[in-house]
Design an enzyme around this catalytic site. Structure first.
Site, short mmCIF file in Angstrom:
data_model
loop_
_atom_site.label_atom_id
_atom_site.label_comp_id
_atom_site.label_asym_id
_atom_site.label_seq_id
_atom_site.Cartn_x
_atom_site.Cartn_y
_atom_site.Cartn_z
N HIS A 1 0.84 -1.20 0.00
CA HIS A 1 0.00 0.00 0.00
C HIS A 1 0.88 1.25 0.00
O HIS A 1 0.67 2.18 -0.78
CB HIS A 1 -0.93 -0.01 1.22
CG HIS A 1 -1.62 1.29 1.45
ND1 HIS A 1 -2.91 1.53 1.04
CD2 HIS A 1 -1.20 2.45 2.05
CE1 HIS A 1 -3.25 2.78 1.36
NE2 HIS A 1 -2.23 3.35 1.97
N GLU A 2 1.89 1.26 0.87
CA GLU A 2 2.77 2.43 0.95
C GLU A 2 3.50 2.65 -0.37
O GLU A 2 3.66 3.79 -0.83
CB GLU A 2 3.77 2.28 2.09
CG GLU A 2 3.14 2.25 3.48
CD GLU A 2 2.36 3.51 3.82
OE1 GLU A 2 2.74 4.59 3.33
OE2 GLU A 2 1.35 3.42 4.56
N HIS B 1 1.56 4.45 -3.03
CA HIS B 1 1.57 5.92 -3.01
C HIS B 1 2.70 6.46 -3.91
O HIS B 1 2.53 7.46 -4.59
CB HIS B 1 1.76 6.44 -1.59
CG HIS B 1 0.51 6.36 -0.75
ND1 HIS B 1 -0.67 6.93 -1.14
CD2 HIS B 1 0.28 5.79 0.45
CE1 HIS B 1 -1.58 6.71 -0.21
NE2 HIS B 1 -1.03 6.01 0.76
N GLU C 1 -5.72 7.13 -1.04
CA GLU C 1 -5.71 5.92 -0.21
C GLU C 1 -6.36 4.75 -0.96
O GLU C 1 -5.86 3.64 -0.93
CB GLU C 1 -6.41 6.15 1.13
CG GLU C 1 -5.69 7.13 2.04
CD GLU C 1 -4.22 6.79 2.25
OE1 GLU C 1 -3.89 5.60 2.39
OE2 GLU C 1 -3.40 7.73 2.25
N ASP D 1 -4.55 1.30 -2.08
CA ASP D 1 -5.13 -0.01 -1.77
C ASP D 1 -5.25 -0.84 -3.06
O ASP D 1 -4.92 -2.03 -3.08
CB ASP D 1 -6.53 0.14 -1.15
CG ASP D 1 -6.48 0.55 0.32
OD1 ASP D 1 -5.39 0.40 0.94
OD2 ASP D 1 -7.51 1.01 0.84
ZN LIG Z 1 -1.92 5.36 2.54
#
Ligand SMILES: [Zn+2]
Length: 418
Positions: free
Chosen positions: A274-275, A278, A352, A356
């Site tokens: 997930h990170e 970004h 976000e 995901d």
């Molecule tokens: Zn995040």
């Protein structure tokens, strides 16, 4: 009171009322029964605790903002700004040093006022819910280090800004903008290497299954990184988290030791995925660009309002100066900031979802991502049912329930919904 005073007062009151309304709606939205979707992670007791935690934190926040606003208004209408300006001018120092004292004393007073709240929050509320791991020694040391950093970094920066607006004429805002942007970029490099280690220990993640799994995943999505670190978050709180710092080849993943302890290797891979999402979806440079743009607009507006006599009169200050103007403009900017934060938070919530989606697509493990997120929410006693208005006003992350629905939808889109 003139029109500037009226606008600022109205803005402060509207902001306060909006926050109170959001808090009240949020408390009313607490559901007595554990939502079905979380029955596998939360037990009844944890759920009751998470609601109590939301209630206690909300009431405490209300008290804090009420005291803050009351003190500000009392200081303003009692002529406090004009009085302080008279005091520092009386010392007959250079204009820039006078300005540093004026702003420094205001920030110092704010720090003193916030101290009892910070103590209560850490040693009463967080303690009661079993989060606090901080000793009084760590608390005091943190404050002192923060103060030293503020003086060492903020002092010279503020002096430079005051100098630009006093001496460089109509282009001062451009010099101020360039300087602040350069420092923001520099901090991206300096923070993980020099500043953050002042507060925490960062150890490279030890050899083993987790390290291999994370490096293998990073490799599979062509993600170069400096290293994976474990931070001793447990020194202050039992809450857990993970984040990235730096950019380019200097990127490093930081996992809280509490997170490594609580989650399985597979769950940690999805958290890191997930990170990385970004980065891969270019959220970091986009956010950076927006804040650089915002800074520019801010300084342009500041340069205009520094010429407006009415702004100074609103605070009963007779002699115009850059340092008082800076503080008053900061208050005038409150409503703009509030208006801007709503779309910016919405933008962040969309990021976000995108991160995901990236995690699901690249790991192929939606169920693991969901279980990791739920586990994180349970151990941090997150509010599972925030009110939509509260979310719009305050949340940079979507509510967990909506995130889970979105992840499930990506994993198996139902034809009826497409
Ligand atoms: Zn995040």
């Amino acid at each position: 009171m003139n029109v500037y005073g009226a606008v600022i007062l109205a803005a402060l009151l509207v902001e306060y009322i909006l926050n109170v309304v959001a808090d009240v709606l949020n408390l009313r939205n607490l559901q007595p029964n554990l939502p079905e979707a979380f029955a596998d992670t939360f037990d009844e007791d944890e759920y009751t605790q998470s609601q109590a935690y939301t209630r206690v934190r909300t009431r405490f926040g209300l008290l804090r903002s009420t005291v803050g606003l009351t003190v500000l208004l009392a200081f303003w209408f009692a002529g406090g700004f004009a009085w302080l300006d008279g005091v520092v001018r009386g010392w007959e120092l250079s204009r820039i040093v006078t300005g540093l004292f004026f702003i420094g004393l205001l920030i110092g007073a704010q720090g003193v006022l916030s101290l009892p709240f910070a103590l209560y929050s850490t040693f009463v509320i967080e303690e009661r819910f079993g989060f606090n791991e901080m000793t009084l020694g760590t608390f005091v040391l943190d404050r002192l280090k923060g103060l030293a950093l503020g003086v060492a970094i903020g002092g010279p920066l503020l002096a430079a800004l005051l100098w630009f607006f006093q001496h460089t004429g109509p282009y001062a805002w451009i010099y101020a903008w360039l300087t602040v942007t350069a420092i923001m970029l520099l901090l991206q490099y300096v923070a993980p290497r020099i500043l953050m280690p002042l507060f925490n220990d960062f150890e490279p993640l030890e050899e083993g299954e987790l390290r291999e799994a994370l490096l293998e995943y990073a490799d599979s999505v062509n993600f170069t990184l400096d290293d994976i670190y474990v931070m001793d978050g447990s020194r202050r709180s039992s809450k857990s988290n993970a984040f990235f710092t730096g950019f380019g080849a200097n990127r490093r993943i930081v996992l809280f030791d509490t997170l490594v302890e609580e989650q399985s290797v597979d769950e940690l891979v999805t958290v890191v995925a997930h990170e990385m999402g970004h980065y891969k979806r270019h959220h970091i440079p986009q956010r950076m660009a927006i804040s650089v743009l915002q800074t520019g607009v801010l300084f342009l507006l500041l340069s205009i309002f520094l010429q407006v006599e009415g702004l100074f009169e609103a605070f009963y200050v007779e002699q115009m100066s850059v340092y008082t103007g800076l503080v008053f403009f900061g208050l005038l900017y409150t409503p703009v900031d509030l208006l801007l934060s709503v779309p910016l938070q919405a933008w962040s919530r969309r990021h976000e979802y995108e991160a995901d989606a990236f995690a699901v697509e690249t790991t192929g493990r939606p169920a693991t991502l969901i279980s990791g997120l739920k586990q994180l929410a349970a151990s941090n006693l997150a509010n599972l049912t925030p009110h939509p208005f509260y979310v719009r006003l305050h949340h940079s992350h979507p509510p967990l329930r909506e995130r889970i629905q979105q992840i499930q939808h990506i994993a198996s889109p139902s034809p009826a919904q497409s």
